[in-house]
Design an enzyme around this catalytic site. Sequence first.
Site, PDB file in Angstrom:
ATOM      1  CB  CYS A   5      -1.312   0.072   0.931  1.00  0.00           C
ATOM      2  SG  CYS A   5      -1.785   1.241   0.911  1.00  0.00           S
ATOM      3  CB  CYS A  61      -5.002   3.007  -4.603  1.00  0.00           C
ATOM      4  SG  CYS A  61      -4.140   2.248  -4.733  1.00  0.00           S
TER       5      CYS A  61
END
Length: 332
Positions: A80, A232
């Site tokens: 991430c 994201c």
Amino acid sequence: MAELLKVHGSMNQFFILDQDELASPLTDDQLTKLAIQLCDENNHILGGADGLLVVDHGTHTGVRGRMQVVNADGSRASMCGNGLRTVSRYLSEKYGKDDFVVQTRDVDLHVRRQPELAPGIPAFAVEISPVSFTPESLPYANLGHQRLLETAVPELAPQLKFTALSIPNPHLISFVSQDILDGPTLGQLGQFLNGDNPYFPDGVNVNFAHIDGENQLFVQTFERGVGFTNACGTGMSATSLAFVLTHPEDGHFDTPINVFNPGGMVKTIVHHDRQRYWVELIGNATVTAKLTVGDSMLQSDQLTATDFKIDQTNEQDYYDQFVKTVVSQRHQ
């Protein structure tokens, strides 16, 4: 007592838990239950989050620490990017280092502190890699192509072209008009490909991007295991790589790209060296609150906000002002 942090990168919200600071580390099942409870906005723990970032000392030498990513639904992500920036800040402040390596599930990644994005907004640059274009790395099947690179895929959507790559999370990318970006297609496609479908058996992160100009994008992501997110990190990195590969008149290697998103803005720099692609992701690492709770409560099945002592910071005020400036900058 255990301490957690509520953090965000481009308003991609997380809780951070340092397992090394606990008397007894939580098991994988306990971390899954904890993540689901913390991230559920109905539990009213600071509005929930997109995931839980679990930190420890790592499993081999040469790293300052390790990050594990537990999504809001309890599933695991290999990486991430937005979360890595916040973990990098945490480890930087814990150990007094500004340039080091963090272990993630699949690869060790170089991170370094950057000058503040704006007053009161700490920033970090993090390496996003490795990159693969093979269908096995995502995986996908039944689409009639061994590689998707600005390719028409009528099975997915009419009149759109798609690029697919892993970085290392799997991403599907389409450059679209503002009308398509504002419409329902992204949500419909994201839900379909992250449910039972014949094309992406493990699901996929779906990114729609609008080219605002030279080295400038707006990216919206439907994230696997989460749904729509404000940003994201691996999605913006994957989209930046697809941008310079498929639209070289607008996107350039080794040059900062402004990537706007619903949560603000980051910068990316796409590199190619010795047949290897990688992306630098540069953006905020904001701490909005510190939470204290008894160690035993981390194993509870009924966590609520009343179980925590919560100390808010003032960092969100600085970030909100930054976002106002960013929105104005995009529309100039």
